[in-house]
Motif scaffolding. Structure first.
Motif, short mmCIF file in Angstrom:
data_model
loop_
_atom_site.label_atom_id
_atom_site.label_comp_id
_atom_site.label_asym_id
_atom_site.label_seq_id
_atom_site.Cartn_x
_atom_site.Cartn_y
_atom_site.Cartn_z
N SER A 285 0.82 -1.22 0.00
CA SER A 285 0.00 0.00 0.00
C SER A 285 0.85 1.26 0.00
N THR A 286 2.17 1.11 0.13
CA THR A 286 3.05 2.28 0.17
C THR A 286 4.19 2.19 -0.84
N ILE A 287 4.09 1.31 -1.85
CA ILE A 287 5.20 1.16 -2.79
C ILE A 287 5.41 2.41 -3.64
N THR A 288 4.36 3.18 -3.89
CA THR A 288 4.49 4.49 -4.53
C THR A 288 3.49 5.43 -3.85
N PRO A 289 3.70 6.73 -3.91
CA PRO A 289 2.77 7.68 -3.27
C PRO A 289 1.36 7.61 -3.85
N ASP A 290 1.23 7.13 -5.08
CA ASP A 290 -0.08 7.13 -5.72
C ASP A 290 -0.92 5.91 -5.38
N VAL A 291 -0.33 4.91 -4.74
CA VAL A 291 -1.10 3.73 -4.35
C VAL A 291 -1.97 4.09 -3.16
N VAL A 292 -3.28 3.93 -3.30
CA VAL A 292 -4.22 4.27 -2.25
C VAL A 292 -4.36 3.11 -1.26
N LEU A 293 -4.50 1.89 -1.77
CA LEU A 293 -4.61 0.72 -0.90
C LEU A 293 -4.28 -0.53 -1.70
N CYS A 294 -4.01 -1.61 -0.97
CA CYS A 294 -3.84 -2.93 -1.57
C CYS A 294 -4.45 -3.94 -0.61
N THR A 295 -5.47 -4.66 -1.05
CA THR A 295 -6.14 -5.62 -0.18
C THR A 295 -6.81 -6.68 -1.05
N ILE A 296 -7.74 -7.45 -0.49
CA ILE A 296 -8.44 -8.49 -1.23
C ILE A 296 -9.94 -8.33 -1.05
N THR A 297 -10.68 -8.89 -1.98
CA THR A 297 -12.12 -9.09 -1.82
C THR A 297 -12.43 -10.51 -2.25
N ASP A 298 -13.50 -11.07 -1.70
CA ASP A 298 -13.88 -12.40 -2.17
C ASP A 298 -14.71 -12.27 -3.44
N PRO A 304 -12.84 -8.31 3.53
CA PRO A 304 -12.69 -8.69 4.94
C PRO A 304 -11.68 -7.83 5.69
N VAL A 305 -10.60 -7.46 5.02
CA VAL A 305 -9.55 -6.67 5.66
C VAL A 305 -9.20 -5.50 4.76
N ASN A 306 -8.52 -4.52 5.35
CA ASN A 306 -8.06 -3.36 4.59
C ASN A 306 -6.72 -2.94 5.16
N ASN A 307 -6.11 -1.95 4.56
CA ASN A 307 -4.85 -1.45 5.10
C ASN A 307 -5.10 -0.69 6.39
N LEU A 308 -4.06 -0.51 7.18
CA LEU A 308 -4.20 0.04 8.53
C LEU A 308 -4.90 1.40 8.53
N LYS A 309 -4.61 2.25 7.53
CA LYS A 309 -5.19 3.60 7.53
C LYS A 309 -6.69 3.59 7.31
N PHE A 310 -7.23 2.46 6.80
CA PHE A 310 -8.67 2.36 6.59
C PHE A 310 -9.30 1.30 7.51
N SER A 311 -8.60 0.91 8.56
CA SER A 311 -9.09 -0.18 9.41
C SER A 311 -9.28 0.25 10.87
N GLY A 377 -11.49 -15.22 -4.88
CA GLY A 377 -11.59 -13.77 -4.80
C GLY A 377 -10.55 -13.11 -5.67
N ASN A 378 -10.18 -11.88 -5.31
CA ASN A 378 -9.22 -11.11 -6.10
C ASN A 378 -8.34 -10.26 -5.21
N VAL A 379 -7.07 -10.10 -5.62
CA VAL A 379 -6.20 -9.07 -5.05
C VAL A 379 -6.51 -7.77 -5.79
N ARG A 380 -6.64 -6.69 -5.01
CA ARG A 380 -6.97 -5.40 -5.63
C ARG A 380 -5.99 -4.34 -5.15
N MET A 381 -5.44 -3.59 -6.10
CA MET A 381 -4.58 -2.45 -5.79
C MET A 381 -5.21 -1.21 -6.41
#
Length: 544
Positions: A285-298, A304-311, A377-381
């Motif tokens: 979620s921090t590999i570049t400044p433009d990445v907002v989040l990286c998580t999964i959905t089923d 089910p989970v999100n990055n710390l700033k949205f959790s 599910g899917n990995v989403r960035m």
């Protein structure tokens, strides 16, 4: 190194140089089409939402007018009944007064002619005098009654006129509501057309990327695909170690958690996912400044989970939760459902999102997670797209370096921070007009902004009003003025009004959770703030 190119055609089968350039141009064009379609779709959805709010407001207005009509009817009926009763009382009072007068006269005459009750005369006359004064009081009551009756008759007449006006307004509200429903339907059709255009652009973009053409999105796609493989391996290891069984891992019984808005849900596999996924996705979620989040959905778009700033833990404020507590939630929009069900090796989707008071255009790079050949599910960035007056520019070399550093390749890193284009780019300076002019007596008269109290629309014309109450027409629309005016001084508070915030003297609660502004000046002009614009008002004024 595993990469997306292992599932794509071999390099020897790619296009020749000229075909490759053409393919890159097509990729850029299709990508821009997707961005524009997403932006238009978002604006149309905003318009639709505002129409819904205005329709609700119209419903409240109509309900209030209907209540007022009922009250006016009751007043008119009561006034009529009071008039009838008052006339009856008046007639009875006149009869009593006349009878009492006759009785007094006869009694006095009888007293004057009778010598046998001379000794009792003073007491009798005193009693009769009291009766006479009471009869005179009847006359005063009658005069007061006449005054009240005239007032009631005036009220009855006014309420009858009000009832007619209310009925006219109700008819106009019904017509406006019908027109807004038609506009809402048109907006829906435009939104659907934009979504179809976005789908076509995304499909073309995917086809070009799948053919082996590299773009600025290639490093993101590689990372997401590798992450999907890592998560697949982790879940299969959990199955092998009997940390969870296959039925529980594919559980679709989403149990809503109580007393939380927006709703949150749990499943049988949630504890395992909360243990495995954050260590994998959080660093991405921090590999570049433009990445907002990286998580999964089923596969049902449950996140089910999100990055710390949205959790963050949920609170009693639904608006705060919707922005800061975005884990254990179900996405029900069309785009999320499409991404969740995708089985393509990767997918690049662009959409417009409103998060709190912020509106963003985001690029979603996703890759599926398969367990035993079944889609789980899917990995989403999510990556922020900065749309300004120039085309979106992404420094591909900086992204490659960030990806290499994430993989632990020290030789590729330079130790320099990847620049944030948004914060380091100079902010454009915008000049706002300090004066306005209007035609007056064959000349153009100039007026300073600080002398303007408000702009308002009436009878398809727009006027400037100053503190002394004078009004001058201008050749513009409120929408054009809203774009030109300095937003730190002037605010759109109603579809018919733009007010100078420095001219507000009082604030009064109004119906339907709105406010009434009383402006400084000789006329003490009152301006409504409709519910739709209250949130803008609260940006200017600190409320207790």
């Amino acid at each position: 190194m595993d990469s997306m190119f292992q599932v794509l055609p071999d390099r020897q089968t790619r296009f020749h140089a000229n075909d490759l350039n053409l393919a890159k141009s097509m990729a850029d064009a299709s990508y821009q089409v997707v961005i524009n379609a997403a932006d238009i779709t978002g604006h149309v959805e905003d318009i639709t939402n505002r129409i819904v709010e205005q329709t609700e407001l119209l419903g409240a207005v109509a309900s209030s007018i209907e209540d007022m009509t009922d009250i006016n009817t009751c007043i008119a009926t009561s006034a009529h009944e009071l008039l009838v009763e008052a006339n009856i009382v008046t007639d009875r009072m006149s009869e009593v007064q006349a009878a009492a007068t006759r009785s007094i006269g006869e009694a006095i005459g009888l007293i004057d002619d009778t010598a046998t009750i001379v000794n009792r005369l003073p007491a009798i006359k005193g009693a009769l005098d009291e009766i006479a004064r009471a009869v005179d009081g009847f006359g005063e009551v009658a005069r007061l009654r006449d005054r009240v009756v005239r007032r009631v008759a005036s009220i009855a007449e006014s309420t009858a006129r009000n009832r007619e006006h209310c009925e006219d307004i109700l008819e106009e509200v019904a017509q406006l509501n019908e027109a807004e429903q038609e506009t809402k339907e048109d907006s829906k059709n435009v939104s659907n057309q934009c979504l179809q255009l976005s789908d076509l652009g995304s499909e073309l973009y995917y086809t070009i990327l799948a053919s082996g053409v590299e773009t600025a999105d290639t490093p993101f796609i590689e990372v997401v695909m590798e992450t999907a493989k890592t998560i697949t391996a982790a879940l299969e290891a959990a199955l092998d170690n009997e940390e969870i069984d296959l039925a529980s891992l594919f559980d679709e019984n989403y149990v809503q958690m109580p007393d939380i808005e927006p709703p949150k849900y749990t499943t049988r596999w949630l504890p395992l996912i909360e243990k495995l996924i954050p260590p994998i996705c959080e660093p991405l979620s921090t590999i570049t400044p433009d990445v907002v989040l990286c998580t999964i959905t089923d596969r049902n778009a449950y996140m089910p989970v999100n990055n710390l700033k949205f959790s963050h833990s949920p609170t009693n404020d639904p608006a705060w939760n919707a922005t800061h507590s975005r884990h254990r939630i179900r996405h029900r929009d069309r785009i999320s459902a499409r991404i969740a069900r995708s089985t393509k090796p990767f997918l690049v989707t662009v959409f417009r999102r409103r998060l709190g008071d912020c509106t963003q255009i985001l690029k979603d790079v996703s890759s599926p997670i398969f367990i035993g050949g079944r889609l789980w599910g899917n990995v989403r960035m999510l990556i922020l797209i900065k749309v300004e007056n120039v085309d979106y520019i992404l420094k591909q070399m900086d992204i490659h370096r960030a990806v290499e550093r994430m993989r632990g390749d020290d030789a590729a890193g330079t130790g320099k921070r990847t620049p944030d284009l948004e914060t380091e780019r100079p902010k454009p300076h915008r000049d706002y007009p300090k004066k306005f002019c209007f035609h007056h007596a064959g000349r153009l008269k100039i007026i300073d902004n600080h002398d303007i109290q408000l702009f308002f629309a009436k009878d398809r014309l727009v006027f400037i009003q100053t503190e002394d109450g004078k009004q001058h027409s201008v050749r513009s629309t409120l929408s054009d003025l809203e774009e030109k005016l300095d937003g730190s001084q002037f605010m759109r508070c109603h579809r018919n009004y733009i007010v100078n915030m420095n001219k507000i003297e009082y604030l009064t609660n109004w119906f339907n959770r709105g406010y009434l502004l009383t402006l400084k000046g000789e006329t003490k002009t009152e301006i409504p703030v409709s519910r739709v614009f209250v949130k803008h008002l609260k940006k200017y004024i600190e409320f207790d």
